[in-house]
Design an enzyme around this catalytic site. Structure first.
Site, PDB file in Angstrom:
ATOM      1  N   LYS A 105       0.725  -1.175   0.067  1.00 16.77           N
ATOM      2  CA  LYS A 105       0.081  -0.187   0.116  1.00 16.77           C
ATOM      3  C   LYS A 105       0.801   1.394   0.011  1.00 16.77           C
ATOM      4  O   LYS A 105       0.367   2.422  -0.547  1.00 16.77           O
ATOM      5  CB  LYS A 105      -1.091  -0.079   1.211  1.00 16.77           C
ATOM      6  CG  LYS A 105      -2.007  -0.946   0.958  1.00 16.77           C
ATOM      7  CD  LYS A 105      -3.088  -0.920   0.262  1.00 16.77           C
ATOM      8  CE  LYS A 105      -4.195  -1.860   0.291  1.00 16.77           C
ATOM      9  NZ  LYS A 105      -5.271  -1.553  -0.787  1.00 16.77           N
ATOM     10  N   GLU A 127      -9.765   5.535   3.322  1.00 18.68           N
ATOM     11  CA  GLU A 127     -10.580   4.470   3.628  1.00 18.68           C
ATOM     12  C   GLU A 127      -9.643   3.322   3.758  1.00 18.68           C
ATOM     13  O   GLU A 127      -8.604   3.213   3.014  1.00 18.68           O
ATOM     14  CB  GLU A 127     -11.833   4.058   2.605  1.00 18.68           C
ATOM     15  CG  GLU A 127     -11.402   3.126   1.403  1.00 18.68           C
ATOM     16  CD  GLU A 127     -10.473   3.845   0.466  1.00 18.68           C
ATOM     17  OE1 GLU A 127      -9.586   2.873   0.222  1.00 18.68           O
ATOM     18  OE2 GLU A 127     -10.406   4.936   0.407  1.00 18.68           O
ATOM     19  N   SER A 394       1.678  -9.602  -0.927  1.00 11.75           N
ATOM     20  CA  SER A 394       1.576  -8.349  -0.876  1.00 11.75           C
ATOM     21  C   SER A 394       1.630  -7.687   0.616  1.00 11.75           C
ATOM     22  O   SER A 394       1.491  -6.466   0.734  1.00 11.75           O
ATOM     23  CB  SER A 394      -0.087  -8.156  -1.438  1.00 11.75           C
ATOM     24  OG  SER A 394      -0.977  -8.824  -0.780  1.00 11.75           O
TER      25      SER A 394
END
Length: 415
Positions: A105, A127, A394
């Site tokens: 991210k 969010e 990830s």
């Protein structure tokens, strides 16, 4: 990442993949379906992105942060013991779990925060579902001195207590959302409402490849550093590119990040793994591509989970980051065009893969990533030993300890 909006369209004259078109469409998907209040903000964002995405100083700062703050490039790791146990293809992990903040991210968040600074927006909203995007946003806001507000479904607040505390430690305000299913979809709804109200001084950092144009393109481009590194790293490890590239799919940013640079490598098969939850036939899942139909949500047209009246259906996944009723529009296009394949993995199989990865490779993966690991392990066993599978790992699983422990209590024989 260095394609400008003006260069984007259909496939170019040489047949290279070149989506989205200037209006943000991937075939029939994508676009921008928002209130008039946000139209100007999105136009401003498109113009800013087009201005800076080829700007040498912007790119220098972006890559400097990736190298010295995030710790890129992330390595590729040969999961040799797991590969031997499966007895088939060799499995490799792209180690996004080793990034600062513990997931992919942060790549996208740095890019968008740099745009926020250049646009003079002192307040950032986001969010989050699993909390990793929220943590990444709070981290970079602390790094750059920006105010940070993160919306999170109250169910996810319970599931991800550790990440909530991390965001608060980093100076962010975490707002629990009590509406709807109290998960990622509802957090995104509340963030959009905030943006409409405070559009003049607020930058909305969307964490996945969904939302109105230019977000799906922009997030993909910032995340494509993952796949670009892989294209350089895999030949160094194996002498060639992988036969298969796999990633879990919620909204789909980690998958697009590794898929996008490989789209023109037609000998590489792309496989996205959705969350089948308790089984697609039960209705308790989050597999929008396999179980949904096209519709419009959160400013874009894509595959959505809907009931017979066209209302957004409630979703389920053991992993908070995959618990979303839609998917990025580029994935919808890749599915329909058959450039990528999409499969699904149940909660039980994902948790089993989580345990196996811990015990066999000494790596604690995120539950989201565990969906891709579960499919890769089963698929590898069907392939010859000279084939290679590259899995985007990830994120790391620290955040999921409580969830896995609770799942194991309820399903003692699932491990």
């Amino acid at each position: 990442m260095n394609q400008t909006t003006a260069q984007l369209g259909d496939q170019d004259a040489s047949g290279h993949y070149n989506f989205p078109d200037p209006s943000g469409h991937f075939g029939q998907y994508g676009g921008s379906f928002v209130s008039e209040t946000l139209t100007h903000a999105l136009e401003e964002l498109k113009e800013t992105y087009a201005r800076y995405i080829d700007d040498p100083e912007f790119l220098r700062e972006f890559h400097h942060e990736l190298k010295y703050f995030v710790g890129r490039p992330s390595p590729i790791y040969h999961a040799r013991r797991w590969s031997d146990e499966m007895g088939g293809a060799q499995i490799f992990f792209k180690r996004e779990d080793l990034n600062h903040t513990g997931a992919h991210k942060i790549n996208n968040v740095i890019g968008q925060a740099l745009l926020a600074k250049r646009m003079g927006k002192p307040r950032v909203i986001a969010e989050t579902g699993a909390g990793q995007h929220g943590v990444a946003t709070a981290t970079i806001c602390a790094r750059f001195g920006l105010e940070c507000v993160v919306y999170m479904g109250s169910e996810d607040v319970k599931r991800q207590v550790q990440n909530v505390y991390r965001m608060q430690l980093l100076g962010a305000t975490v707002v629990p959302v009590e509406s709807g299913s109290k998960t990622l979809k509802d957090a995104l709804n509340e963030a959009m409402r905030d943006w409409v109200t405070n559009v003049e001084d607020t930058f909305y950092i969307i964490g996945t490849v969904a939302g109105p144009h230019p977000y799906p393109m922009m997030v993909r481009d910032f995340q494509s550093v993952i796949g670009k590194e892989c294209i350089e790293q895999m030949p160094e490890l194996t002498g060639r590119q992988p036969d298969y590239v796999m990633a879990c799919i919620g909204g789909g940013s980690n998958a697009m990040g590794i898929f996008y640079p490989y789209i023109d490598h037609h000998d590489v098969t792309l496989i996205g793994v959705e969350a089948a939850g308790e089984g697609i036939a039960t209705g308790k899942h989050s597999a929008a591509l396999l179980g949904g139909i096209p519709g419009v949500l959160h400013g874009n047209r894509t595959y959505l989970l809907q009931d017979e009246n066209g209302q957004i259906a409630e979703t389920h996944s053991v992993s908070a980051g995959l618990d979303y009723p839609g998917v990025g529009p580029e994935h919808a296009w890749l599915k329909d065009s058959h450039r990528a394949q999409y499969v699904s993995v149940t909660d039980a199989d994902a948790v089993a893969a989580f345990h196996h990865c811990c015990e066999i490779e000494g790596i604690i993966p995120a539950l989201e990533s565990s969906h891709a690991l579960a499919y890769a392990a089963k698929f590898a066993a069907t392939l010859p030993k000279d084939k290679t599978i590259l899995v985007n790992l990830s994120g790391r699983g620290d955040k999921d300890m409580h969830t896995v422990a609770e799942f194991d209590k309820l399903h003692p024989h699932a491990k």
